[in-house]
Enzyme design. Structure first.
Site, mmCIF file in Angstrom:
data_model
loop_
_atom_site.group_PDB
_atom_site.id
_atom_site.type_symbol
_atom_site.label_atom_id
_atom_site.label_comp_id
_atom_site.label_asym_id
_atom_site.label_seq_id
_atom_site.Cartn_x
_atom_site.Cartn_y
_atom_site.Cartn_z
ATOM 1 N N HIS A 26 0.815 -1.210 0.000
ATOM 2 C CA HIS A 26 0.000 0.000 0.000
ATOM 3 C C HIS A 26 0.849 1.260 0.000
ATOM 4 O O HIS A 26 0.529 2.252 -0.640
ATOM 5 C CB HIS A 26 -0.852 0.040 1.277
ATOM 6 C CG HIS A 26 -2.160 -0.614 1.086
ATOM 7 N ND1 HIS A 26 -2.641 -1.577 1.916
ATOM 8 C CD2 HIS A 26 -3.078 -0.422 0.122
ATOM 9 C CE1 HIS A 26 -3.815 -1.966 1.480
ATOM 10 N NE2 HIS A 26 -4.100 -1.285 0.394
ATOM 11 N N CYS A 62 2.363 -3.267 -20.233
ATOM 12 C CA CYS A 62 1.376 -2.586 -19.382
ATOM 13 C C CYS A 62 1.561 -2.920 -17.907
ATOM 14 O O CYS A 62 0.730 -2.563 -17.087
ATOM 15 C CB CYS A 62 -0.046 -2.891 -19.835
ATOM 16 S SG CYS A 62 -0.478 -4.627 -19.671
#
Ligand code: PEP
Ligand code: MG
Length: 546
Positions: A184, A478
Site C-alpha cells: 500500500h 502494461c
C-alpha cells in the site's frame, strides 16, 4: 554523508529532517477484571472512537484509493464478529484492550490462512489493533507526526491509515524499512506523487531530525546532509516537477521515434489528464464486489463511458482477469489450493464460456456506438491454441483487433507462434515476474526477485519484442515496469512500441524518452541485456545513457 540503499517505488527526489511514526502502544500486563460490564462498554467505546477517527480521515483524504482503504478499515472495526469475539474474551477474564487484541489475533490468523488478497490486508488489521488498544488505554493514536514543518517520514512499515492522510506539502518523502513495491505504501505514494523508498532497513538507525535526501527512482537514501544541501535537492526537484508539468503530447524519443504513452485504468473515473489512449482497461475492477454476473447492458454502459471519453484514440480492453488476487464473487470459483496457478484469467472461460461471450458482445456493442479505436485482449494466456481461440471469439463478435497479454513464461517463449493468430501482444510484467521467478507478486520479502531489471525478465521481454518486429505487429508493456523512466528506455531500445501506466507516471517517462534518441535507447537496452544482475543492469543502463 552516507548512502543507504532500498528499492525506489515512487520516483522523484526530496530532502529534509527525518521524523518517525508515533510508536504503537504496548499492552500492559492484564489486570483481573472486576467489572465485566465496564469492560464490554470499554470495547464498544474504543470501536466507536476508532471508527469515527478513521471515517474522519477517509472524508478528508484527497485520494479516492486512500479513502476506500480507510473505509474498508472502518468496516473491519465495526464488524459485529469482532465485537462479539472481544466480548467472549472479556467473559473469559481479559480486560478490554487485551480482549480486543485477542479478537483481532483470531481475525489475523483467518486472513493469513486465506492467503492472497486477504493476507495482504494483514497490515491493515495490525494497524486497527494498535488504534483500538490506544483508544482503550487513552494514549495518542499511533501515526504520522505533525511538527509544523516539512519532513521525511521514516517507519518500519506504513499502514493505509498513515499514508492516506499524508499531505505532500508536509511529508516530502517516505522511507520504510519493510514493505515491497506492491505494498500500500508504494501504491499510495505513487498516487500522491511523494518520492518513496521501501526495504531500506538501515534507515531505522538514522536519528530523528538528521537531514536525509530520498531518491525514489534509484532507491538511494543519503544521510548526513546539511540544510543548504537539502535546499539544493528540493530546488532541483521543484524545477524538475515544473518542467514535467509542462510536458505534453505523444511519447517520442529525442529523434522522433514514437512510443505511445497510454493509461492503465479500472474505470472512466481514472482517466485524468490528456492521454494518448488506454493501454490497459482492467474491466474486472468494475465488478469486484458483484455477487451476480454483470449483465450485457450494464457492461455496455461502463465500456461506453470510457470509449466516449477517447474518440479516435486507442483503448485496449482486457477481458475479465478473475482469480487469485482479484476474486470475482459472482463467478463462484471453487476453492483452490494454489489460486495463482489455478483457473484464472482466460481459463475461467473453460468453465463459464458465457461470461466471456457476454463481455465480448458488450464490448462490441459499446465499440460500435462510439468512435474509440477499440482493441481487446485476454489475460493469462499460456498457449498459442488459447490465443487462437480467443482471437476467433473476438472476430465472431466483430471485434477487429484482438491480442493477448504475455504474463506466463510459456507464452513469452512461444510469442512468434502466438503472433500468427493475434494482432498484438501486451506484456503484463507484474505477473510475468511472478511466474518467471515463482515469487508471489504480493510478497515484500521477495521484492528483489520481482525487480523488473532481473536479467531473466529482460530476456523474455526482448524475445517478445523481437517476435513482434519479425511479425510486424505491435508489442506493448502494461505492467508496473513501464512506469520506471529508466526501464522505459530499455523497453524502447528492445523495440516495445507502447508503454501503459498509471496516468500520473506518464510525464516522467515522457521526459526520459524525449532526452534520448532511439539509438541511445538501443545502446542502453543492449547494456542492460548483457548484465548478470539487476544491480549491474541498472548501472550499465545508467552509464550508457550519457
Ligand atoms: C500485469 O500482470 O503486469 C498486469 C498488467 O496485469 P495485473 O497487474 O492487472 O495483473
Ligand atoms: Mg496480470
Amino acid at each position: 554523508m552516507r548512502e543507504l540503499s532500498g528499492i525506489g517505488v515512487s520516483p522523484g527526489r526530496a530532502a529534509g529532517p527525518v521524523l518517525r511514526l508515533a510508536p504503537p502502544p504496548s499492552l500492559p500486563s492484564p489486570s483481573a477484571v472486576a467489572d465485566a460490564a465496564a469492560e464490554h462498554a470499554a470495547v464498544r467505546r474504543a470501536v466507536a472512537v476508532v471508527a469515527a477517527d478513521l471515517t474522519r480521515r477517509a472524508d478528508a483524504a484527497a485520494d479516492p484509493t486512500a479513502a476506500e482503504v480507510l473505509r474498508a478499515q472502518v468496516l473491519m472495526a465495526t464488524d459485529e464478529m469482532l465485537t462479539s469475539a472481544a466480548d467472549d474474551a472479556v467473559d473469559g477474564g481479559l480486560p478490554a484492550p487485551h480482549a480486543l487484541a485477542a479478537a483481532l489475533a483470531e481475525h489475523r490468523a483467518a486472513f493469513e490462512a486465506a492467503g492472497g488478497y486477504l493476507a495482504e490486508r494483514i497490515s491493515d488489521l495490525d494497524d486497527l489493533r494498535d488504534r483500538l488498544i490506544a483508544a482503550c488505554l487513552g494514549v495518542p493514536m499511533p501515526g504520522v507526526p505533525s511538527p509544523g514543518h516539512p519532513y521525511i517520514l521514516v517507519a518500519r512499515d506504513l499502514a493505509p491509515a498513515d499514508t492516506a492522510g499524508l499531505d505532500p506539502a508536509v511529508v516530502l518523502g517516505l522511507v520504510t524499512a519493510e514493505g515491497g513495491p506492491t505494498s500500500h505504501t508504494a501504491i499510495l505514494a505513487r498516487t500522491l506523487g511523494i518520492p518513496a523508498v521501501v526495504r531500506c532497513a538501515d534507515v531505522l538507525e538514522v536519528p530523528d531530525l538528521s537531514v536525509v535526501a530520498v531518491d525514489g527512482a534509484t532507491g538511494v537514501v543519503t544521510a548526513g546532509l546539511t540544510d543548504a544541501e537539502a535546499a539544493d535537492v528540493n530546488d532541483a526537484a521543484a524545477e524538475a516537477r515544473a518542467r514535467r508539468a509542462q510536458s505534453h503530447g505523444p511519447g517520442r524519443t529525442a529523434d522522433g521515434h514514437p512510443v505511445a504513452l497510454l493509461a492503465n485504468i479500472g474505470s472512466a473515473r481514472d482517466l485524468i489528464g490528456d492521454v494518448e489512449g488506454v493501454g490497459l482497461f482492467r474491466t474486472e475492477l468494475l465488478y469486484l464486489d458483484h455477487t451476480d454476473p454483470p449483465g450485457e447492458r450494464e457492461q455496455i454502459a461502463a465500456y461506453t463511458a470510457v470509449f466516449e471519453a477517447l474518440p479516435g484514440r486507442k483503448v485496449v480492453v482486457r477481458t475479465l482477469d478473475a482469480g487469485a488476487d482479484k476474486p470475482l464473487p459472482f463467478l463462484r470459483l471453487a476453492d483452490e489450493p494454489n489460486p495463482a496457478l489455478g483457473v484464472r484469467g482466460l481459463r475461467v472461460a473453460r468453465r463459464a464460456p458465457e461470461v466471456l461471450d457476454t463481455q465480448l458482445a458488450a464490448i462490441a456493442a459499446a465499440a460500435a456506438a462510439t468512435e474509440a479505436d477499440v482493441w481487446v485482449m485476454a489475460p493469462m494466456v499460456a498457449t498459442a491454441g488459447e490465443a487462437a481461440g480467443f482471437a476467433a471469439a473476438c472476430r465472431a463478435h466483430g471485434l477487429r483487433t484482438a491480442g493477448v497479454m504475455i504474463e506466463i513464461p510459456a507464452a513469452a517463449l512461444r510469442a512468434p507462434s502466438i503472433l500468427r493468430d493475434v494482432d498484438f501482444l501486451s506484456l503484463g510484467t507484474n505477473d510475468l515476474s511472478q511466474y518467471t521467478f515463482a515469487a508471489d507478486r504480493m510478497c515484500g520479502d521477495l521484492a528483489d526477485l520481482l525487480d523488473p531489471w532481473q536479467p531473466a525478465l529482460i530476456a523474455l521481454i526482448a524475445a517478445c519484442a523481437a517476435a513482434g518486429a519479425e511479425a510486424g505487429k505491435p508489442v506493448g508493456v502494461c505492467g508496473e515496469s513501464a512506469a520506471d523512466p529508466g526501464f522505459a528506455l530499455v523497453l524502447t531500445g528492445l523495440g516495445i512500441s507502447s508503454l501503459s501506466m498509471a496516468p500520473r507516471s506518464i510525464p516522467a517517462v515522457r521526459e526520459a524518452l524525449a532526452a534520448h534518441t532511439l539509438e541511445d535507447c538501443r545502446r542502453i537496452a543492449k547494456a542492460a541485456l548483457a548484465a548478470d544482475t539487476p544491480e549491474a543492469a541498472r548501472a550499465a543502463a545508467q552509464s550508457s545513457s550519457h
